[in-house]
Enzyme design. Sequence first.
Site, PDB file in Angstrom:
ATOM      1  N   LYS A 231       0.909  -0.922  -0.080  1.00 55.12           N
ATOM      2  CA  LYS A 231      -0.338   0.248  -0.244  1.00 55.12           C
ATOM      3  C   LYS A 231       0.719   1.319   0.481  1.00 55.12           C
ATOM      4  O   LYS A 231       1.882   0.612   0.360  1.00 55.12           O
ATOM      5  CB  LYS A 231      -0.747   0.590   0.822  1.00 55.12           C
ATOM      6  CG  LYS A 231      -1.990   0.952   1.311  1.00 55.12           C
ATOM      7  CD  LYS A 231      -3.208   1.195   2.341  1.00 55.12           C
ATOM      8  CE  LYS A 231      -4.472   1.551   1.974  1.00 55.12           C
ATOM      9  NZ  LYS A 231      -5.310   1.416   2.850  1.00 55.12           N
ATOM     10  N   ASP A 297      -7.710   6.360  -1.626  1.00 59.09           N
ATOM     11  CA  ASP A 297      -7.893   4.505  -1.400  1.00 59.09           C
ATOM     12  C   ASP A 297      -9.743   4.362  -0.952  1.00 59.09           C
ATOM     13  O   ASP A 297      -9.490   3.366   0.242  1.00 59.09           O
ATOM     14  CB  ASP A 297      -6.529   4.141  -0.996  1.00 59.09           C
ATOM     15  CG  ASP A 297      -7.255   2.467  -0.633  1.00 59.09           C
ATOM     16  OD1 ASP A 297      -7.518   1.541  -1.607  1.00 59.09           O
ATOM     17  OD2 ASP A 297      -6.809   1.571   0.096  1.00 59.09           O
TER      18      ASP A 297
HETATM   19  C1  RNT Z   1      -6.367  -1.885   2.769  1.00 58.59           C
HETATM   20  C2  RNT Z   1      -6.244  -3.562   1.851  1.00 58.59           C
HETATM   21  C3  RNT Z   1      -7.304  -4.462   2.526  1.00 58.59           C
HETATM   22  C4  RNT Z   1      -8.800  -4.497   2.375  1.00 58.59           C
HETATM   23  C5  RNT Z   1      -9.179  -5.616   3.289  1.00 58.59           C
HETATM   24  C6  RNT Z   1     -10.556  -5.943   4.192  1.00 58.59           C
HETATM   25  O1  RNT Z   1      -5.890  -0.989   2.009  1.00 58.59           O
HETATM   26  O2  RNT Z   1      -7.074  -2.868   0.380  1.00 58.59           O
HETATM   27  O3  RNT Z   1      -7.260  -5.560   1.088  1.00 58.59           O
HETATM   28  O4  RNT Z   1      -9.720  -3.826   2.085  1.00 58.59           O
HETATM   29  O5  RNT Z   1      -8.626  -6.894   3.651  1.00 58.59           O
END
Ligand code: RNT
Length: 422
Positions: A231, A297
């Site tokens: 991320k 996001d």
């Molecule tokens: C968070 C990630 C992750 C979650 C889920 C709930 O930014 O995208 O995948 O959205 O695990």
Amino acid sequence: MNPANINRAFEIARDRYAELGVDVAQALEHLGAVSLSIHCWQGDDVGGFETPEARLSGGGIQVTGGFPGKARTLAELRQDIEKVMSLLPGRHRLNLHAIYGDFAGRRIDRDQIEPGHFESWVQWAEANGVKLDFNCTCFSHPKAEAGFTLSSKDEAVRCFWIEHVKRCRRISAYMGEKQGEPCIHNLWIPDGAKDLTVDRFGYRRLLRRSLDEVYREQLPASAMKDAVESKLFGIGSESFVVGSHEFYMGYALSRGKLLCFDLGHFHPTESVADKISSIFCFVEELLLHVSRPVRWDSDHVVVMNDEVRSLFEEVVRSGHLADTHVGLDFFDGSINRVGAWVVGSRAALKSLLFALLEPRQRLVSFEERGELFARLALLEELKALPFGAVWDAYCAENDAPLDREIIEAVQAYQKSVVAGRS
Ligand code: RNT
Ligand code: ZN
């Protein structure tokens, strides 16, 4: 709609694509072979069922909206998922998070969960012909509130989360064994910081060490596979995210793990589609989280936009569709949740079909001959081909409603089932 009309439109479309060298029957066969891994968390705003009051907190992710009638129990969630699946063509998987265990009213902390807490899901999955995937849950917990889990400098906190993820891997292996094919365990952690962080290397080394510890236990590849999700930033972790793209790419490549690309986890102008052909030079499999970031996001419901289409185009063009696990990741609490699930899942399938109907050979030969105007013109032409007629026929063939029947079906379910939840 009159089945004869669906057929007539399909035949014209099939011939039109055939003129360009596209085998529509083969495209549909490839589409039918793809199972989306449908995320359970669209049904209850990522709350889970650890306690009756459980709700998403922290972690840099957020659900907004208070549309009435969200699933309050496992039974309600399962009912909603069954409804969603009945409105999709094809066979699909279900992606669970650890907080969705069957805890039967007992307070089971994350470092105590066991395969037994997921036995009723395994039974449900078998009864419904659905395969399961799994995720550890390293957010919405007091021990995640300081913003760090597997990379925490507090050893007790770090050990707690290591234990949690180890258990989640075993739960995944249990599911995989029961279902006779691998369950993908995806790891995403929220670790990061709001402001300028000095010891970035320190946190990343801790994360690497924790992950090595987590993955120390060898579990059969026939039962489970590990994926790691990077991320860029989150709400409250704007300046630093420990598990960045480079971090996990290095980790996955050096340790033989799957990478997970979430469409919302990169710079807003960065193309995730363009990463596909790069990463497949070095890996054999990939996990996707198909999502829709809006300025951040935000995990909006997936629609058939340029990002999603080009993502699937690249997957198909690279010849790696069979090696790509297609997970969905969106959560919108502001609209009918079942409707959101259905629209988003169908949009992913439609985008994939669109990509499968591309006359690849013709385009590549234009490209190789330097006929670049022709390449551009054909790409433009494709946008107005009778794609919808092929999609309609695929839905009809698979006993799924057409797009134009979705609104009524979702509203009827809202009225007869969801409205009764106060
Ligand atoms: C968070 C990630 C992750 C979650 C889920 C709930 O930014 O995208 O995948 O959205 O695990
Ligand atoms: Zn994700």
